[in-house]
Design a protein around this motif. Structure first.
Motif, PDB file in Angstrom:
ATOM      1  N   ASN A   1      18.758 -14.523  -9.103  1.00 30.72           N
ATOM      2  CA  ASN A   1      18.528 -13.650  -8.147  1.00 30.72           C
ATOM      3  C   ASN A   1      19.028 -12.502  -8.174  1.00 30.72           C
ATOM      4  N   LEU A   2      20.418 -12.509  -8.571  1.00 30.14           N
ATOM      5  CA  LEU A   2      21.018 -11.044  -9.043  1.00 30.14           C
ATOM      6  C   LEU A   2      20.679 -10.485  -9.968  1.00 30.14           C
TER       7      LEU A   2
ATOM      8  N   GLU B   1      17.461 -10.371 -10.812  1.00 26.87           N
ATOM      9  CA  GLU B   1      16.034 -10.050 -10.403  1.00 26.87           C
ATOM     10  C   GLU B   1      16.183  -8.525  -9.603  1.00 26.87           C
ATOM     11  N   VAL B   2      17.082  -8.875  -8.708  1.00 23.69           N
ATOM     12  CA  VAL B   2      17.348  -7.751  -7.677  1.00 23.69           C
ATOM     13  C   VAL B   2      18.128  -6.487  -8.367  1.00 23.69           C
ATOM     14  N   LEU B   3      18.962  -6.768  -9.496  1.00 23.51           N
ATOM     15  CA  LEU B   3      19.571  -5.586  -9.914  1.00 23.51           C
ATOM     16  C   LEU B   3      18.676  -4.805 -10.529  1.00 23.51           C
ATOM     17  N   ARG B   4      17.842  -5.803 -11.273  1.00 18.85           N
ATOM     18  CA  ARG B   4      16.818  -4.973 -12.216  1.00 18.85           C
ATOM     19  C   ARG B   4      15.846  -4.027 -11.164  1.00 18.85           C
ATOM     20  N   LEU B   5      15.315  -4.477 -10.026  1.00 20.97           N
ATOM     21  CA  LEU B   5      14.923  -3.530  -8.976  1.00 20.97           C
ATOM     22  C   LEU B   5      15.623  -2.077  -8.884  1.00 20.97           C
ATOM     23  N   LEU B   6      16.849  -2.446  -8.720  1.00 23.06           N
ATOM     24  CA  LEU B   6      17.687  -1.367  -8.150  1.00 23.06           C
ATOM     25  C   LEU B   6      17.889  -0.482  -9.181  1.00 23.06           C
ATOM     26  N   ALA B   7      18.164  -0.939 -10.374  1.00 22.14           N
ATOM     27  CA  ALA B   7      18.473  -0.280 -11.723  1.00 22.14           C
ATOM     28  C   ALA B   7      17.184   0.514 -12.342  1.00 22.14           C
TER      29      ALA B   7
ATOM     30  N   PHE C   1      22.550  -4.125 -16.255  1.00 21.72           N
ATOM     31  CA  PHE C   1      21.995  -3.747 -14.948  1.00 21.72           C
ATOM     32  C   PHE C   1      22.886  -3.413 -13.909  1.00 21.72           C
TER      33      PHE C   1
ATOM     34  N   ALA D   1      31.835  -4.712  -8.549  1.00 15.93           N
ATOM     35  CA  ALA D   1      31.633  -5.628  -9.333  1.00 15.93           C
ATOM     36  C   ALA D   1      31.180  -5.049 -10.596  1.00 15.93           C
TER      37      ALA D   1
ATOM     38  N   VAL E   1      31.698 -17.933 -10.711  1.00 12.51           N
ATOM     39  CA  VAL E   1      31.537 -18.283  -9.346  1.00 12.51           C
ATOM     40  C   VAL E   1      30.201 -18.585  -8.687  1.00 12.51           C
ATOM     41  N   LEU E   2      29.178 -18.004  -9.434  1.00 13.57           N
ATOM     42  CA  LEU E   2      27.822 -18.064  -9.122  1.00 13.57           C
ATOM     43  C   LEU E   2      26.952 -19.360  -9.279  1.00 13.57           C
TER      44      LEU E   2
ATOM     45  N   GLN F   1      30.641 -14.840 -14.147  1.00  8.18           N
ATOM     46  CA  GLN F   1      29.552 -15.319 -13.280  1.00  8.18           C
ATOM     47  C   GLN F   1      29.955 -16.720 -12.800  1.00  8.18           C
TER      48      GLN F   1
ATOM     49  N   GLN G   1      21.870 -18.349  -7.739  1.00  6.39           N
ATOM     50  CA  GLN G   1      22.275 -17.133  -7.516  1.00  6.39           C
ATOM     51  C   GLN G   1      22.347 -16.028  -8.676  1.00  6.39           C
TER      52      GLN G   1
ATOM     53  N   LEU H   1      23.931   4.550 -10.085  1.00  4.18           N
ATOM     54  CA  LEU H   1      22.756   5.117  -9.488  1.00  4.18           C
ATOM     55  C   LEU H   1      23.136   5.153  -7.982  1.00  4.18           C
TER      56      LEU H   1
ATOM     57  N   ARG I   1      24.143   0.069 -14.359  1.00  6.88           N
ATOM     58  CA  ARG I   1      23.176   0.971 -14.042  1.00  6.88           C
ATOM     59  C   ARG I   1      23.076   1.131 -12.447  1.00  6.88           C
ATOM     60  N   ALA I   2      22.887   0.094 -11.998  1.00 10.21           N
ATOM     61  CA  ALA I   2      22.789  -0.160 -10.545  1.00 10.21           C
ATOM     62  C   ALA I   2      23.922   0.725  -9.819  1.00 10.21           C
TER      63      ALA I   2
ATOM     64  N   LEU J   1      27.401 -10.126  -4.688  1.00 11.15           N
ATOM     65  CA  LEU J   1      28.095  -9.106  -5.059  1.00 11.15           C
ATOM     66  C   LEU J   1      29.664  -9.316  -4.487  1.00 11.15           C
TER      67      LEU J   1
ATOM     68  N   LEU K   1      31.374 -11.750  -6.908  1.00 14.50           N
ATOM     69  CA  LEU K   1      31.703 -11.029  -8.126  1.00 14.50           C
ATOM     70  C   LEU K   1      32.957  -9.925  -7.897  1.00 14.50           C
ATOM     71  N   ALA K   2      32.762  -9.235  -6.949  1.00 17.69           N
ATOM     72  CA  ALA K   2      33.642  -8.197  -6.641  1.00 17.69           C
ATOM     73  C   ALA K   2      35.119  -8.796  -6.171  1.00 17.69           C
TER      74      ALA K   2
ATOM     75  N   LEU L   1      29.216  -3.103  -5.202  1.00 15.02           N
ATOM     76  CA  LEU L   1      28.436  -2.643  -6.284  1.00 15.02           C
ATOM     77  C   LEU L   1      29.381  -2.082  -7.585  1.00 15.02           C
TER      78      LEU L   1
END
Lengths: 172, 172
Positions: free
Chosen positions: A160-161, A163-169, B44, A48, A152-153, A150, A157, B51, B47-48, B165, B168-169, A45
């Motif tokens: 998805n990323l 959405e998931v990052l929003r949850l984490l952030a 995001f 990236a 490479v995605l 991005q 993907q 955190l 921010r993630a 990730l 990306l990383a 994280l």
DNA sequence: TATTGTTATACTCTATAACTATA
DNA sequence: TATAGTTATAGAGTATAACAATA
């Protein structure tokens, strides 16, 4: 051309050194994988994020902006009537950091401080015409840099990323 | 208890201020969503990451470590025979930063510098028994913190995130 | 001539406290 | 008394250049 920021500065190494490294020469990524960091999501994280930040800052440089000043400009442009305190809350930054960022943008003629109508303590940060023009060009650059990163995605993907990052952030 | 780092320091705001904010009081997240930042994945990501970093640093504090010193310790423990230059390359950090981190760990008795067998210029960073003990306890703490942070995600979301990730990383 | 570890320096980002003017 | 903006200061983190010892 990209300079990696933070934990992320790459030290290019001569391949000669690798070639002569001797018997125990696993690749850096192999060593990383085997270590305690190898399954550490936080590590990926951070990396990236740093790459993304560096790419954005690099893209913004030609507009005289950095990620933080760009963020302030973007928010100020979006909705007139926002005080510095509002900006600090949303971004989120410390009010004293917003002072410096607004100073910088104001010196460049991109925003103005205006007295807030209801509260003589407060300033409203308003974008100038120049500010809006710069912001639009900067947005294009940021979007290009993001897309490149991005590439490479796959589209799914990416979604998805996000959405998931929003949850984490923003854990609610 | 967690202190948010970086772009991430939260400024708690009195709900009274929100209540009296007047007519144009959309929520901070709504303002963010409507702005140019609302669909910015980099935002995001940053921010993630912040955190996550803050949570990890907080978890490591009780062991006298921070993320960067923990990373050096973890790599040194994983494979004896790594020079400071190796560590710098893998993490990746600047060699001069590794100097400071190894200094710190050495003062705490967690690692030793030993002369490299093949190269009298180089130091090999070796973990002490104490260092390995601290690392093991620290790893447990980091894992706990990570799990807590990712509790909002489903198992498949976690796996997906890790995979994406990694792309990306470490774009290859 | 190039590389390892090291020192020094500077700049960005972040954190905190204190002050002023208003509310 | 609490809040908005401001100033000042200190600490991480990062970037760069230079040097001595060694390859």
């Amino acid at each position: 051309m990209i300079r990696y920021a933070g934990v992320m500065n790459m030290q290019p190494r001569s391949s000669a050194a690798d070639a002569t490294a001797g018997q125990e020469s696993r690749s850096p990524s192999a060593r990383l994988r085997d270590s305690a960091l190898g399954d550490d999501l936080g590590f990926f994280l951070a990396r990236a994020s740093a790459l993304s930040l560096a790419a954005a800052n690099s893209a913004l440089a030609k507009h005289g902006l950095r990620v933080r000043s760009y963020s302030v400009l973007a928010l100020a442009a979006n909705d007139a009537g926002q005080s510095q305190r509002d900006l600090a809350e949303i971004l989120p930054l410390h009010p004293s950091q917003v002072v410096a960022l607004v100073d910088e943008l104001q010196e460049g003629g991109l925003v103005r401080r205006e007295p807030a109508p209801n509260d003589r303590r407060a300033n409203v940060v308003v974008t100038t015409g120049e500010g809006r023009a710069v912001l639009e060009r900067a947005q294009v650059s940021v979007r290009e840099a993001t897309n490149e990163l991005q590439a490479v995605l796959s589209p799914s993907q990416r979604e998805n990323l996000a959405e998931v990052l929003r949850l984490l952030a923003f854990p609610s």
